[in-house]
Write a protein that holds these residues in place. Structure first.
Motif, PDB file in Angstrom:
ATOM      1  N   TRP A  64       0.838  -1.211   0.000  1.00  0.00           N
ATOM      2  CA  TRP A  64       0.000   0.000   0.000  1.00  0.00           C
ATOM      3  C   TRP A  64       0.867   1.254   0.000  1.00  0.00           C
ATOM      4  N   GLN A 172     -20.295  -0.524  -3.625  1.00  0.00           N
ATOM      5  CA  GLN A 172     -19.049  -1.063  -3.052  1.00  0.00           C
ATOM      6  C   GLN A 172     -17.859  -0.980  -4.011  1.00  0.00           C
ATOM      7  N   GLN A 175     -16.806   2.719  -4.541  1.00  0.00           N
ATOM      8  CA  GLN A 175     -16.071   3.283  -3.398  1.00  0.00           C
ATOM      9  C   GLN A 175     -14.631   2.765  -3.376  1.00  0.00           C
ATOM     10  N   ARG A 176     -14.480   1.481  -3.657  1.00  0.00           N
ATOM     11  CA  ARG A 176     -13.122   0.910  -3.636  1.00  0.00           C
ATOM     12  C   ARG A 176     -12.282   1.470  -4.783  1.00  0.00           C
ATOM     13  N   GLY A 179     -10.983   4.804  -3.871  1.00  0.00           N
ATOM     14  CA  GLY A 179      -9.809   4.664  -2.996  1.00  0.00           C
ATOM     15  C   GLY A 179      -8.567   4.305  -3.777  1.00  0.00           C
ATOM     16  N   GLN A 183      -5.188   6.541  -4.152  1.00  0.00           N
ATOM     17  CA  GLN A 183      -3.873   5.995  -3.803  1.00  0.00           C
ATOM     18  C   GLN A 183      -2.892   6.184  -4.959  1.00  0.00           C
ATOM     19  N   GLU A 192     -13.034  11.916  -3.594  1.00  0.00           N
ATOM     20  CA  GLU A 192     -13.322  10.841  -2.623  1.00  0.00           C
ATOM     21  C   GLU A 192     -14.432  11.290  -1.667  1.00  0.00           C
ATOM     22  N   THR A 196     -18.188   9.628  -1.335  1.00  0.00           N
ATOM     23  CA  THR A 196     -18.644   9.034  -0.072  1.00  0.00           C
ATOM     24  C   THR A 196     -19.915   9.733   0.415  1.00  0.00           C
ATOM     25  N   ARG A 200     -23.524   7.819   0.736  1.00  0.00           N
ATOM     26  CA  ARG A 200     -24.305   7.845   1.993  1.00  0.00           C
ATOM     27  C   ARG A 200     -25.705   8.409   1.724  1.00  0.00           C
ATOM     28  N   ARG A 227     -10.604   4.503  16.785  1.00  0.00           N
ATOM     29  CA  ARG A 227     -10.385   5.700  15.962  1.00  0.00           C
ATOM     30  C   ARG A 227     -10.774   5.474  14.506  1.00  0.00           C
ATOM     31  N   LEU A 229     -12.633   5.719  11.289  1.00  0.00           N
ATOM     32  CA  LEU A 229     -13.607   6.644  10.695  1.00  0.00           C
ATOM     33  C   LEU A 229     -14.388   6.014   9.545  1.00  0.00           C
ATOM     34  N   HIS A 230     -13.938   4.871   9.067  1.00  0.00           N
ATOM     35  CA  HIS A 230     -14.658   4.210   7.970  1.00  0.00           C
ATOM     36  C   HIS A 230     -15.882   3.492   8.535  1.00  0.00           C
ATOM     37  N   ASP A 231     -17.038   3.809   7.998  1.00  0.00           N
ATOM     38  CA  ASP A 231     -18.218   3.070   8.472  1.00  0.00           C
ATOM     39  C   ASP A 231     -19.216   2.737   7.373  1.00  0.00           C
ATOM     40  N   SER A 275     -16.425  -3.511  13.085  1.00  0.00           N
ATOM     41  CA  SER A 275     -15.743  -3.268  11.814  1.00  0.00           C
ATOM     42  C   SER A 275     -14.431  -2.518  12.032  1.00  0.00           C
ATOM     43  N   ALA A 326     -16.674 -11.708   4.709  1.00  0.00           N
ATOM     44  CA  ALA A 326     -15.946 -10.831   3.781  1.00  0.00           C
ATOM     45  C   ALA A 326     -16.797  -9.694   3.255  1.00  0.00           C
ATOM     46  N   ALA A 328     -21.202  -7.911   3.012  1.00  0.00           N
ATOM     47  CA  ALA A 328     -22.485  -7.779   3.707  1.00  0.00           C
ATOM     48  C   ALA A 328     -23.384  -8.992   3.505  1.00  0.00           C
TER      49      ALA A 328
HETATM   50  C1  B12 Z   1     -14.378   6.664   1.999  1.00  0.00           C
HETATM   51  C2  B12 Z   1     -13.005   6.397   2.538  1.00  0.00           C
HETATM   52  C3  B12 Z   1     -12.571   7.147   3.625  1.00  0.00           C
HETATM   53  C4  B12 Z   1     -13.480   8.098   4.386  1.00  0.00           C
HETATM   54  C5  B12 Z   1     -14.409   7.234   5.296  1.00  0.00           C
HETATM   55  C6  B12 Z   1     -15.809   7.800   5.425  1.00  0.00           C
HETATM   56  C7  B12 Z   1     -16.786   6.835   6.021  1.00  0.00           C
HETATM   57  N1  B12 Z   1     -17.751   7.354   6.713  1.00  0.00           N
HETATM   58  O1  B12 Z   1     -16.701   5.615   5.863  1.00  0.00           O
HETATM   59  C8  B12 Z   1     -12.445   8.968   5.177  1.00  0.00           C
HETATM   60  C9  B12 Z   1     -12.169  10.252   4.421  1.00  0.00           C
HETATM   61  C10 B12 Z   1     -12.825   9.310   6.607  1.00  0.00           C
HETATM   62  C11 B12 Z   1     -11.201   8.103   5.111  1.00  0.00           C
HETATM   63  C12 B12 Z   1     -10.100   8.321   5.896  1.00  0.00           C
HETATM   64  C13 B12 Z   1      -8.921   7.584   5.807  1.00  0.00           C
HETATM   65  N2  B12 Z   1      -8.645   6.603   4.925  1.00  0.00           N
HETATM   66 CO1  B12 Z   1      -9.985   5.831   3.761  1.00  0.00          CO
HETATM   67  N3  B12 Z   1     -11.006   5.121   2.379  1.00  0.00           N
HETATM   68  C14 B12 Z   1     -12.206   5.385   1.967  1.00  0.00           C
HETATM   69  C15 B12 Z   1     -12.530   4.498   0.743  1.00  0.00           C
HETATM   70  C16 B12 Z   1     -12.259   5.310  -0.517  1.00  0.00           C
HETATM   71  C17 B12 Z   1     -13.915   3.914   0.644  1.00  0.00           C
HETATM   72  C18 B12 Z   1     -14.384   3.145   1.900  1.00  0.00           C
HETATM   73  C19 B12 Z   1     -15.666   2.456   1.521  1.00  0.00           C
HETATM   74  O2  B12 Z   1     -16.712   3.070   1.548  1.00  0.00           O
HETATM   75  N4  B12 Z   1     -15.557   1.195   1.032  1.00  0.00           N
HETATM   76  C20 B12 Z   1     -16.700   0.439   0.515  1.00  0.00           C
HETATM   77  C21 B12 Z   1     -17.171  -0.582   1.537  1.00  0.00           C
HETATM   78  C22 B12 Z   1     -18.513  -1.122   1.127  1.00  0.00           C
HETATM   79  O3  B12 Z   1     -16.234  -1.648   1.541  1.00  0.00           O
HETATM   80  P1  B12 Z   1     -15.658  -2.235   2.910  1.00  0.00           P
HETATM   81  O4  B12 Z   1     -15.394  -1.132   3.846  1.00  0.00           O
HETATM   82  O5  B12 Z   1     -14.557  -3.157   2.574  1.00  0.00           O
HETATM   83  O6  B12 Z   1     -16.894  -3.053   3.536  1.00  0.00           O
HETATM   84  C23 B12 Z   1     -17.300  -4.360   3.134  1.00  0.00           C
HETATM   85  C24 B12 Z   1     -16.480  -5.511   3.739  1.00  0.00           C
HETATM   86  O7  B12 Z   1     -15.176  -5.158   4.129  1.00  0.00           O
HETATM   87  C25 B12 Z   1     -17.330  -6.024   4.874  1.00  0.00           C
HETATM   88  N5  B12 Z   1     -17.266  -5.408   6.194  1.00  0.00           N
HETATM   89  C26 B12 Z   1     -16.921  -4.169   6.581  1.00  0.00           C
HETATM   90  N6  B12 Z   1     -17.146  -4.016   7.904  1.00  0.00           N
HETATM   91  C27 B12 Z   1     -17.637  -5.165   8.370  1.00  0.00           C
HETATM   92  C28 B12 Z   1     -18.045  -5.552   9.652  1.00  0.00           C
HETATM   93  C29 B12 Z   1     -18.533  -6.846   9.844  1.00  0.00           C
HETATM   94  C30 B12 Z   1     -18.977  -7.258  11.207  1.00  0.00           C
HETATM   95  C31 B12 Z   1     -18.592  -7.763   8.759  1.00  0.00           C
HETATM   96  C32 B12 Z   1     -19.060  -9.135   8.978  1.00  0.00           C
HETATM   97  C33 B12 Z   1     -18.185  -7.382   7.482  1.00  0.00           C
HETATM   98  C34 B12 Z   1     -17.724  -6.078   7.298  1.00  0.00           C
HETATM   99  O8  B12 Z   1     -18.640  -5.823   4.365  1.00  0.00           O
HETATM  100  C35 B12 Z   1     -18.688  -4.532   3.731  1.00  0.00           C
HETATM  101  C36 B12 Z   1     -19.829  -4.503   2.747  1.00  0.00           C
HETATM  102  O9  B12 Z   1     -19.779  -5.572   1.806  1.00  0.00           O
HETATM  103  C37 B12 Z   1     -11.490   3.334   0.956  1.00  0.00           C
HETATM  104  C38 B12 Z   1     -11.196   2.491  -0.260  1.00  0.00           C
HETATM  105  C39 B12 Z   1     -11.609   1.038  -0.033  1.00  0.00           C
HETATM  106  N7  B12 Z   1     -10.928   0.097  -0.628  1.00  0.00           N
HETATM  107  O10 B12 Z   1     -12.519   0.715   0.685  1.00  0.00           O
HETATM  108  C40 B12 Z   1     -10.318   4.122   1.565  1.00  0.00           C
HETATM  109  C41 B12 Z   1      -9.287   3.384   2.413  1.00  0.00           C
HETATM  110  C42 B12 Z   1      -9.956   2.337   3.265  1.00  0.00           C
HETATM  111  N8  B12 Z   1      -8.753   4.466   3.242  1.00  0.00           N
HETATM  112  C43 B12 Z   1      -7.483   4.380   3.431  1.00  0.00           C
HETATM  113  C44 B12 Z   1      -6.709   5.294   4.198  1.00  0.00           C
HETATM  114  C45 B12 Z   1      -5.216   5.099   4.152  1.00  0.00           C
HETATM  115  C46 B12 Z   1      -7.304   6.301   4.942  1.00  0.00           C
HETATM  116  C47 B12 Z   1      -6.588   7.316   5.840  1.00  0.00           C
HETATM  117  C48 B12 Z   1      -5.449   6.743   6.694  1.00  0.00           C
HETATM  118  C49 B12 Z   1      -6.093   8.417   4.914  1.00  0.00           C
HETATM  119  C50 B12 Z   1      -5.354   9.537   5.616  1.00  0.00           C
HETATM  120  N9  B12 Z   1      -4.080   9.626   5.328  1.00  0.00           N
HETATM  121  O11 B12 Z   1      -5.905  10.263   6.374  1.00  0.00           O
HETATM  122  C51 B12 Z   1      -7.758   7.858   6.709  1.00  0.00           C
HETATM  123  C52 B12 Z   1      -7.914   7.077   8.039  1.00  0.00           C
HETATM  124  C53 B12 Z   1      -9.004   7.612   8.893  1.00  0.00           C
HETATM  125  C54 B12 Z   1      -9.313   6.733  10.096  1.00  0.00           C
HETATM  126  N10 B12 Z   1      -8.714   7.010  11.244  1.00  0.00           N
HETATM  127  O12 B12 Z   1     -10.093   5.821  10.017  1.00  0.00           O
HETATM  128  C55 B12 Z   1      -6.886   3.164   2.721  1.00  0.00           C
HETATM  129  C56 B12 Z   1      -6.580   2.044   3.715  1.00  0.00           C
HETATM  130  C57 B12 Z   1      -5.321   1.308   3.317  1.00  0.00           C
HETATM  131  C58 B12 Z   1      -4.926   0.223   4.280  1.00  0.00           C
HETATM  132  N11 B12 Z   1      -4.141  -0.648   3.790  1.00  0.00           N
HETATM  133  O13 B12 Z   1      -5.257   0.165   5.403  1.00  0.00           O
HETATM  134  C59 B12 Z   1      -8.002   2.844   1.666  1.00  0.00           C
HETATM  135  C60 B12 Z   1      -8.109   1.346   1.271  1.00  0.00           C
HETATM  136  C61 B12 Z   1      -7.703   3.711   0.406  1.00  0.00           C
HETATM  137  C62 B12 Z   1      -6.519   3.238  -0.374  1.00  0.00           C
HETATM  138  N12 B12 Z   1      -6.724   2.459  -1.433  1.00  0.00           N
HETATM  139  O14 B12 Z   1      -5.406   3.579  -0.053  1.00  0.00           O
HETATM  140  N13 B12 Z   1     -11.320   7.129   4.157  1.00  0.00           N
END
Ligand code: B12
Length: 340
Positions: A64, A172, A175-176, A179, A183, A192, A196, A200, A227, A229-231, A275, A326, A328
């Motif tokens: 990453w 989904q 959004q990915r 991201g 990156q 971004e 988001t 929402r 801490r 912030l992703h939800d 999460s 993995a 929803a």
């Molecule tokens: C939107 C976003 C943000 C928003 C979040 C807003 C919000 N309310 O969610 C904001 C601007 C706050 C943000 C901040 C940051 N982000 Co961000 N963000 C994203 C982004 C672009 C989209 C997230 C999203 O909506 N994904 C879509 C959802 C549907 O997918 P998902 O989360 O994977 O969820 C699915 C599964 O994982 C699973 N799942 C999730 N939770 C749960 C829980 C349970 C119980 C179960 C069973 C399943 C499950 O089911 C979901 C639905 O199918 C991602 C890119 C990505 N790949 O996701 C980066 C990403 C996650 N972010 C990243 C980063 C680096 C950051 C920051 C560190 C950036 C920075 N320098 O400030 C900060 C960290 C903030 C913090 N302390 O949390 C990186 C993480 C890299 C890593 N290896 O960890 C990503 C991957 C971007 C990238 N490609 O570099 N971010």
């Protein structure tokens, strides 16, 4: 849990400055601060991976970081330099036992350095279901227009695309993809944030179709830990449960331990859904699970998910959860399995 390795960030920073980047020892305070930041991030990722015995988390972090670094013009410290300095220090200290412990982590990290081999391909592929709709949605939300997004969403509803399909095959991957392009430095933070916010908003617009009037007697409490912030992913998970008739109590992002414990005590759910997206939140997940188990009804089941759990398949067990899913859709199946 394993102990973190016995070397300090300061020593590692000095070693990198001396041997790699600034051989004449003329690093400016700014340059030193940047090396320190890289070292801090790398060591935090290594500590977290070690704590859960999951080298794949460290490998993922290095990959990453390298994609992020190589996509930008500013010259951040290469991960290769950090790994090399780390090995030099361990060799100088003759710390054979630590070197041995770190070997699987360093080896996996090395494989992540070659980005050609590791690719970073699009989440929007033409062979996926609803590929055309997802491409249109991507264009619309990154432009930031609320009006266009609502119009497009109405088209999806009129075309009778099931809400679950909109979530999994449109929102989904878009959004990915957002991201991924951030990156790669191909889109900025505004795009971004637009995407988001609009996703929402779209989910809120669909809420009447999500909350079903049929209840099945089960309930769940959903939280993004500490801490975190992703939800949005968690919200999708909660909505899928809701569509299946579960009562969902939604704490959302940034939920501290006390709020989760109090929420569990107040609502008495059968399932707690936790999460995490940022890998270094995993220790917090483990701590929350430990505390909740001390304070909650013994029958409570704990389901975890999010980015790092998808990277490291063993992580959910190591944090002490009862199950993992993995996405929803599979989360609901796993939820039923756990509570029945
Ligand atoms: C939107 C976003 C943000 C928003 C979040 C807003 C919000 N309310 O969610 C904001 C601007 C706050 C943000 C901040 C940051 N982000 Co961000 N963000 C994203 C982004 C672009 C989209 C997230 C999203 O909506 N994904 C879509 C959802 C549907 O997918 P998902 O989360 O994977 O969820 C699915 C599964 O994982 C699973 N799942 C999730 N939770 C749960 C829980 C349970 C119980 C179960 C069973 C399943 C499950 O089911 C979901 C639905 O199918 C991602 C890119 C990505 N790949 O996701 C980066 C990403 C996650 N972010 C990243 C980063 C680096 C950051 C920051 C560190 C950036 C920075 N320098 O400030 C900060 C960290 C903030 C913090 N302390 O949390 C990186 C993480 C890299 C890593 N290896 O960890 C990503 C991957 C971007 C990238 N490609 O570099 N971010």
């Amino acid at each position: 849990m394993r102990q973190p390795p016995p070397f300090s960030a300061e020593r590692l920073t000095k070693e990198i400055i001396a041997m790699q980047l600034f051989p004449d020892d003329s690093a400016s305070p700014l340059e030193t601060a940047r090396v320190t930041e890289t070292v801090g991030g790398t060591l935090a990722a290594l500590d977290q991976a070690l704590a859960l015995d999951t080298p794949e988390l460290f490998e993922d972090y290095i990959r990453w970081y390298e994609i992020l670094r190589q996509s930008r013009e500013v010259s951040e410290t290469p991960s290769g330099a950090v790994l090399q300095a780390l090995q030099t220090i361990l060799a100088a200290d003759q710390a054979q036992d630590v070197l041995q412990q770190l070997q699987p982590y360093l080896q996996r990290a090395e494989t992540a350095l070659d980005l050609d081999e590791n690719g970073h391909s699009s989440f929007l592929r033409p062979d996926q279901p609803y590929a055309v709709e997802a491409a249109a949605y991507f264009q619309t939300v990154t432009r930031g227009s609320r009006r266009e997004t609502i119009a497009l969403l109405n088209q999806f509803v009129q075309a009778a695309i099931p809400v679950k399909d909109m979530y999994l095959f449109i929102f989904q991957p878009v959004q990915r993809e957002v991201g991924r392009l951030w990156q790669l430095n191909r889109i900025g933070i505004p795009q971004e944030h637009f995407a988001t916010h609009l996703t929402r908003m779209a989910m809120a617009q669909l809420a009447p179709m999500v909350v079903s009037s049929n209840r099945n007697g089960y309930s769940l409490l959903a939280a993004s830990v500490g801490r975190e912030l992703h939800d949005l992913g968690l919200r999708m998970v909660a909505d899928f449960f809701e569509m299946d008739g579960w009562e969902c109590y939604y704490l959302g992002a940034n939920s501290p331990l006390e709020a989760i414990v109090q929420g569990v005590q107040a609502q008495q759910p059968q399932l707690l859904a936790l999460s995490a997206t940022i890998s270094t939140q995993l220790n917090q997940v483990a701590e929350i699970i430990r505390q909740v188990r001390l304070e909650a009804e013994p029958g409570l089941k704990i389901l975890v998910g999010g980015y790092p759990f998808n990277v490291a398949p063993a992580a959910w067990q190591r944090v002490g959860a009862d199950g993992y899913a993995a996405d929803a859709d599979s989360a609901v199946r796993e939820g039923y399995r756990l509570v029945s």
